[in-house]
Structures are given as structure tokens and as C-alpha cells.
Design a protein around this motif. Structure first.
Motif, short mmCIF file in Angstrom:
data_model
loop_
_atom_site.label_atom_id
_atom_site.label_comp_id
_atom_site.label_asym_id
_atom_site.label_seq_id
_atom_site.Cartn_x
_atom_site.Cartn_y
_atom_site.Cartn_z
N GLN A 202 0.81 -1.21 0.00
CA GLN A 202 0.00 0.00 0.00
C GLN A 202 0.85 1.26 0.00
OE1 GLN A 202 -2.93 -0.50 3.25
NE2 GLN A 202 -4.44 -0.26 1.63
N THR A 203 2.03 1.18 0.59
CA THR A 203 2.90 2.36 0.67
C THR A 203 3.85 2.45 -0.52
OG1 THR A 203 4.45 1.12 2.07
CG2 THR A 203 2.78 2.46 3.18
N GLY A 204 3.63 1.61 -1.54
CA GLY A 204 4.40 1.74 -2.78
C GLY A 204 5.61 0.85 -2.89
N HIS A 205 5.81 -0.08 -1.96
CA HIS A 205 6.92 -1.02 -2.06
C HIS A 205 6.48 -2.23 -2.87
CE1 HIS A 205 7.90 1.28 1.61
NE2 HIS A 205 9.16 1.08 1.27
N ALA A 206 7.17 -2.51 -3.95
CA ALA A 206 6.86 -3.71 -4.74
C ALA A 206 7.29 -4.95 -3.95
CB ALA A 206 7.59 -3.67 -6.07
N CYS A 207 6.43 -5.96 -3.92
CA CYS A 207 6.70 -7.17 -3.14
C CYS A 207 6.50 -8.42 -3.98
CB CYS A 207 5.77 -7.24 -1.92
SG CYS A 207 6.06 -5.99 -0.67
N MET A 208 7.35 -9.42 -3.72
CA MET A 208 7.16 -10.76 -4.27
C MET A 208 7.35 -11.75 -3.13
SD MET A 208 8.79 -10.92 -8.10
CE MET A 208 10.50 -10.80 -7.61
N ALA A 209 6.67 -12.89 -3.23
CA ALA A 209 6.77 -13.90 -2.17
C ALA A 209 6.28 -15.23 -2.70
CB ALA A 209 5.94 -13.49 -0.95
N THR A 210 6.60 -16.29 -1.95
CA THR A 210 5.97 -17.58 -2.21
C THR A 210 4.89 -17.81 -1.16
OG1 THR A 210 7.52 -18.86 -0.84
CG2 THR A 210 8.10 -18.53 -3.16
N PHE A 211 3.93 -18.68 -1.52
CA PHE A 211 2.77 -18.88 -0.65
C PHE A 211 2.24 -20.28 -0.88
CE2 PHE A 211 -1.55 -18.14 0.91
CZ PHE A 211 -1.32 -17.31 1.99
N HIS A 212 1.77 -20.90 0.19
CA HIS A 212 1.21 -22.25 0.07
C HIS A 212 -0.29 -22.18 -0.16
CE1 HIS A 212 4.95 -24.11 1.56
NE2 HIS A 212 4.45 -25.22 1.06
N ALA A 213 -0.69 -22.32 -1.42
CA ALA A 213 -2.11 -22.41 -1.79
C ALA A 213 -2.17 -22.91 -3.22
CB ALA A 213 -2.80 -21.07 -1.66
N SER A 214 -3.11 -23.78 -3.52
CA SER A 214 -3.15 -24.45 -4.82
C SER A 214 -4.03 -23.75 -5.84
CB SER A 214 -3.61 -25.89 -4.65
OG SER A 214 -4.90 -25.93 -4.05
N SER A 215 -4.69 -22.65 -5.46
CA SER A 215 -5.54 -21.90 -6.40
C SER A 215 -5.68 -20.48 -5.91
CB SER A 215 -6.93 -22.56 -6.52
OG SER A 215 -7.63 -22.45 -5.29
N VAL A 216 -6.20 -19.61 -6.77
CA VAL A 216 -6.40 -18.21 -6.37
C VAL A 216 -7.41 -18.13 -5.23
CG1 VAL A 216 -7.13 -15.93 -7.15
CG2 VAL A 216 -5.88 -17.43 -8.71
N LEU B 291 -0.62 -9.97 -8.96
CA LEU B 291 -0.49 -11.22 -9.69
C LEU B 291 -0.45 -12.42 -8.75
CD1 LEU B 291 2.30 -10.37 -12.31
CD2 LEU B 291 -0.18 -10.33 -12.65
N ALA B 292 -1.19 -13.44 -9.09
CA ALA B 292 -1.12 -14.73 -8.40
C ALA B 292 -0.69 -15.77 -9.43
CB ALA B 292 -2.47 -15.10 -7.79
N ILE B 293 0.55 -16.27 -9.27
CA ILE B 293 1.10 -17.28 -10.19
C ILE B 293 0.94 -18.63 -9.52
CG2 ILE B 293 3.14 -17.99 -11.49
CD1 ILE B 293 4.21 -15.09 -11.04
N ILE B 294 0.15 -19.51 -10.09
CA ILE B 294 -0.15 -20.80 -9.48
C ILE B 294 0.72 -21.88 -10.10
CG2 ILE B 294 -1.95 -22.46 -8.90
CD1 ILE B 294 -2.37 -19.67 -7.68
#
Length: 593
Positions: free
Chosen positions: A438-452, A476-479
Motif C-alpha cells: 500500500q505504501t508503494g513497495h513492490a513485493c514478491m513472495a511464495t505462498f502455500h495455496a493451490s488456487s487463487v 499477480l497470483a502465479i499458481i
């Protein structure tokens, strides 16, 4: 613990011990390393080259295997013990290829370096075949000699304690071994252990493997084709092979106490000792592989266990993944636009679906002049950018204060990064990540979930508790998933790339667009978001200076970037760091920004 290559027998009804310390597998066509009788022309009683060359087995070997076994006598000794009439002559591959996974009967040998060979051999009564390491220490006499060497090594303890961190401890150990042993027929110190050249090589190997390496599992770590090593407690070790899938290793723990001793030694070597009070350890091995250890029968009913997830020192590049079919050139072109424009992305999927591998690969798409801060529980990420700050959580061992991902993420927001990469979001740090977005920092991460849908459910539920109105800050949600291809083989694929658009408070639902998807029937990728991408047309295009009425020209940029990546691939530029350097030049020249 019983270690060492298994040896075949025609029919084994029960476990049979051997001089080499192996074990036969009950009800299976495998037994232990060969029990040899002295060769008629061998003064030492050891297996020698003349014995190998005169054997009928040797004459049946393919030329390459003959050359390898004469150059590495321990391989010849192993082959001498094989009942080739029952199982056939092993094939030899200097470098196994992916097409070998189609073999119905796996009986092959390949080298992994340092005189170590791997024998893949079938077990027709089980779904898993055998994975057997053929090591220079194969001969049963080497193990006995090593016991005597260990006793004499006590005399050199003071010398070993004085080794500086910059010195090669392995070289010091080998120098000590040279003083303890002398080859038959040569002059040496009085009282030295007399050995054959083959025995000395085996002792040198064991000295380094057990004192500096990880002991019995070291060959599994050295093999670049192994992805995972798994010990579930008392019983057999299992490995996951990049070509041949799940296999049984030639290492067996007979009692819980043996597993306990091994994991204690393993944890001490990596500097994170397990105890009854702290029975769970996550750490990184010297080669970058991740190890998880659970100690004690009170928390694991089959006894202590461990899992090693291997990571290459050079990560898979984006073009490596395209070559493997994980994603397409067009998808890579799309991601380069989105990530280069500062869109937030989560790579989501189940365990071992390839999330971290893909996240590493797409870091090359971050503009080369950006400052990056990564935050991880266990160090796994590999980022090619020079302005990269790598931060790892700290536990509260030894009475010290802990530093959590939550703490590190709050600190990262004060460091003015262009991109924050989070190894894996599990808890309250997820809410802070969304505040950073929200404050303008671009973020990427991994996450445990099999669908959006499941990703959003986990984000908005406990313990992450991201407010629903914040979720659309994730662009973006990359599955990802491990899938079975039409051919029947297993592979990793990007199932879909999705743009999260908005939260509808009245309907209490989220709107998202599936921009790319994998077709399971054809193993091809489709682009349903073509001329239908909200973020591309209304956010990325505007930020790149296109007028609203020309926003659809952004799709031409995807095609142009896909073409650049294809040409780089055709030129053989696939190395992770080389690709980053080439893309950095393209950014400077205005071709890829």
C-alpha cells in the motif's frame, strides 16, 4: 546404520549381513556388497587389476565401463560381484538424459565425480527401484583400516585444533593420513599402517567424507540429479531423482538410536545442534541445500527424521524453465513487463511444486538498478542483483533474543528498497507485506495455496488476517503445481497467471482475470488474457507512457520481449547469471525496460 552398495543375489528370502556392512533386502533380488576371496596372484589378498582383467564378467562389459572400472578399481570390484546372468550387464552413461525416464528396466551406472558412481537397478517387486552409491571405500578392508586410522588420529588432535578458518581442513586431514599410512613396498615411518594404493584411496575418501562431509549421505548430496533426500525415521532412506523419480537408497537405519546419533551428528556439523528442548531445526547446508531435522521419538513416532531439499549453486534461469516446459516465452515476456513496472506478485502452489525455483528465476526480470531486500526463514533465495540485502530470521537459541520475519519486514520498509522479496508468507508478516504494498513497495513472495481462491482464503483468514479491501494490492497470483503430463511423466508447470482486480463488498467476492493457463490435455499454454488484461491496459500501459487509446499496443511489447528471450535461448544464453547480465545490458540500451 547399514551403508554401502547392495549386491544382487538370485533370490533372497531374508536379510543377510556382509563383511562390507551392507544388508540384503528381504524378498528382493538384492543383497550386499561382494564378499571376495583372495585372488590367486594377489599377495595382499585384496582385489586387484589382474583379477578383474582375467574375469569373465569383465569381458562382457561395454567398452566405456571397462575403461572406467580399470581406472577406478573399486568400480571393477563392485561389478565383479554382480550376478550379470540374473540382472544383465549395466549400461553406462557419462551423463544420463531425460529420455532415460522412459526405460522400463533400469539397470545403469553413471558417474558423479570424485570416483563415485551411481547404480540404478530394478526391484521388480516394488514401485521404487534402487539407488546405490559405488564409493572408493567399497572394499570391506577399508572400513576396518579406517577404525585403526581413527584411533591413531587422536595423536594429531592438537594439530587439527590449530587449523585456521581460511585453511583447507580436508588437506590437513589428508596430510595426517599420509603420516599414518604407507603403501606396501615403499619406505615409511616405522609402525605405519601398510596399505595398497586402492586402500589408500578409499581411506582418503572416507577421511574427507566423514570428517568434513555429511558421512553416508554425502554421495546423495554430490549427485546433481538428486532433488530430495528423505529419512522418515527407522528404515530405508529415499531419494527423489530428477530423471527416475522416487528411489530407495542403499542406506538403512535399523534402530531409532542409530537415527538419533546420525541426526545429532548432522545437526552439529551444520552448527545448529538439536536437543530434546529444541527438537526441530531448519538450516542450510554448505552447498545451499535446505535441511529440516526433527529429533526424538516423543515428537516423531518412528524416531528422528530429516529431509534435505537440494538447491543448485547456480539456480535455474527463466530460459531453463522455459526449456523444461514450466512456462512459455510469452508468459516470461508478460511477467517481465509486470515485474519491471513494480507489480506485486505471489508464486503460489503446493509443497515441492517449484515455487522457490520460479521465484528465483523471475528475479532476473527486476530492473538491474533496483535495490532488493529479501527476507527468509531459511536462506534459499538467490538474487543476481549487486544491490541485494539478504536477511534471515534468528531463533532464540542460547538465551538470545529472536528476530522474526515480522521484525525484518518492518525494518526492510525503512531501507528504501525498490523490491521486497519474502521467502514464504505464513503468518502475521503477511499483513505487514500488504501494508508495504500500500505504501508503494513492490513485493514478491511464495505462498502455500493451490488456487487463487484458496490463496485469498488463507490471506484473509487467521493467522494472516489481511483485510479483504487490501487484497487487491496483490496484482499477480502465479499458481504452480507438480503435474502428470499426457506422456505419464511428472513435471512442474505454471497452471495459471492471474490478475487480481478488485474486491466487491456487496457480493463479498473477488474479481480476477486468468491471463495465462496451462492446457493439461496438450501440455501447452493458452493466453485468454490477450486483449483482455486490465492491469496491462489500464496500469502498465499508462505507466509506460502509452495514451489510453493506444493501450493495446502493450501486447506488442509482450511479443517483442518473448522474441528477445527466444533468440537469447537459441544463442545458448541460459545460465542464470549470464542471462541477468545480458538483460542488464538490454535495459541500459533501452530494449528491455
Amino acid at each position: 546404520m547399514k551403508i554401502g552398495p547392495l549386491r544382487f543375489t538370485a533370490a533372497v528370502e531374508k536379510a543377510t549381513p556382509s563383511a562390507a556392512g551392507g544388508v540384503a533386502i528381504a524378498e528382493a533380488p538384492l543383497a550386499v556388497a561382494p564378499v571376495l576371496t583372495p585372488a590367486p596372484d594377489s599377495d595382499s589378498g585384496e582385489f586387484d587389476l589382474s583379477w578383474l582383467l582375467n574375469s569373465s564378467m569383465f569381458k562382457q562389459l561395454p567398452e566405456e565401463l571397462q575403461e572406467e572400472s580399470t581406472a577406478n578399481l573399486h568400480l571393477g570390484e563392485y561389478l565383479y560381484g554382480l550376478p550379470v546372468d540374473d540382472i544383465g550387464i549395466p549400461a553406462y552413461y557419462a551423463k544420463p538424459t531425460k529420455d532415460l525416464r522412459l526405460l522400463e528396466y533400469r539397470n545403469l551406472i553413471y558417474p558423479i565425480g570424485d570416483g563415485i558412481y551411481i547404480h540404478l537397478c530394478p526391484d521388480t517387486k516394488d514401485s521404487r527401484d534402487y539407488y546405490l552409491a559405488i564409493e572408493p571405500s567399497l572394499s570391506s578392508s577399508v572400513a576396518d583400516l579406517m577404525d585403526e586410522v581413527d584411533r591413531r588420529l587422536i595423536n594429531y588432535v592438537d594439530e587439527l585444533k590449530q587449523v585456521d578458518e581460511e585453511e583447507d581442513r580436508s588437506a590437513i586431514l589428508l596430510r595426517c593420513l599420509d603420516r599414518i599410512c604407507v603403501i606396501h613396498g615403499t619406505k615409511g615411518r616405522r609402525g605405519a599402517i601398510r596399505v595398497t594404493p586402492n586402500q589408500l584411496r578409499g581411506l582418503q575418501y572416507l577421511m574427507v567424507r566423514d570428517k568434513e562431509g555429511l558421512g553416508a549421505v554425502e554421495p546423495l548430496i554430490q549427485d546433481t540429479y538428486i532433488e530430495d533426500v528423505s529419512c522418515s525415521g527407522m528404515g530405508t532412506l529415499f531419494v527423489e531423482h530428477k530423471i527416475f523419480g522416487s528411489l530407495k537408497a542403499g542406506i538403512t537405519f535399523d534402530t531409532m538410536e542409530e537415527v538419533d546419533r546420525f541426526v545429532i551428528k548432522l545437526s552439529e556439523k551444520i552448527g545448529r545442534p538439536v536437543t530434546v528442548r529444541n527438537p526441530i531445526v531448519d538450516a542450510v547446508l554448505p552447498d545451499g541445500s535446505r535441511v529440516n531435522i526433527v529429533f526424538g521419538g516423543d515428537v516423531s513416532k518412528k524416531g528422528s527424521n530429516f529431509t534435505i531439499r537440494k538447491f543448485s549453486s547456480t539456480p535455474f534461469s527463466l530460459l531453463d524453465l522455459i526449456e523444461a516446459g514450466t512456462l512459455s516465452y510469452e508468459m516470461a515476456g508478460y511477467l517481465s513487463l509486470m515485474i519491471g513496472t513494480g507489480m506485486n506478485a505471489f508464486v503460489s502452489g503446493e509443497t515441492a511444486s517449484g515455487k522457490t525455483t520460479l521465484l528465483n528465476a523471475i528475479t532476473t526480470l527486476i530492473p538491474p538498478n533496483h535495490k532488493i531486500v529479501s527476507i527468509e526463514d531459511t536462506a534459499e533465495l538467490q538474487v543476481p542483483h549487486p544491490n541485494w540485502t539478504r536477511e534471515v530470521v534468528r531463533g532464540s537459541a542460547d538465551g538470545g533474543s529472536s528476530v522474526t520475519m515480522f521484525d525484518l519486514l518492518k525494518a526492510a520498509m525503512r531501507q528504501r528498497p525498490n523490491e521486497i522479496i519474502i521467502g514464504e508468507i505464513r503468518g502475521e508478516e503477511g499483513a505487514i507485506a500488504f501494508q508495504a504494498m500500500q505504501t508503494g513497495h513492490a513485493c514478491m513472495a511464495t505462498f502455500h495455496a493451490s488456487s487463487v481462491e484458496k490463496l485469498i482464503q488463507r490471506l484473509t483468514g487467521s493467522p494472516i488476517n489481511v483485510p479483504k479491501t487490501y487484497v487487491d494490492n496483490l496484482n499477480l497470483a502465479i499458481i504452480m503445481s507438480a503435474v502428470r503430463l499426457p506422456s505419464g511423466e511428472m513435471a512442474r508447470r505454471v497452471l495459471s497467471i492471474n490478475e487480481i482486480i478488485a474486491y466487491d463488498s456487496e457480493a463479498n467476492s473477488f474479481n480476477f482475470i486468468e491471463v495465462f493457463r496451462w492446457n493439461s490435455a496438450t501440455d501447452k499454454f493458452e493466453f485468454p488474457g490477450y486483449m483482455n488484461s486490465t492491469l496491462l491496459e489500464h496500469v502498465v500501459a499508462i505507466r509506460r507512457g502509452l495514451a489510453p487509446k493506444e493501450s493495446r499496443k502493450i501486447y506488442e511489447e509482450i511479443e517483442a520481449r518473448a522474441l528477445i528471450l527466444r533468440k537469447l535461448h537459441e544463442r545458448g544464453i541460459t545460465n542464470f547469471y549470464e542471462l541477468h547480465n545480458v538483460l542488464s545490458q538490454a535495459y541500459r540500451q533501452g530494449h528491455f525496460r
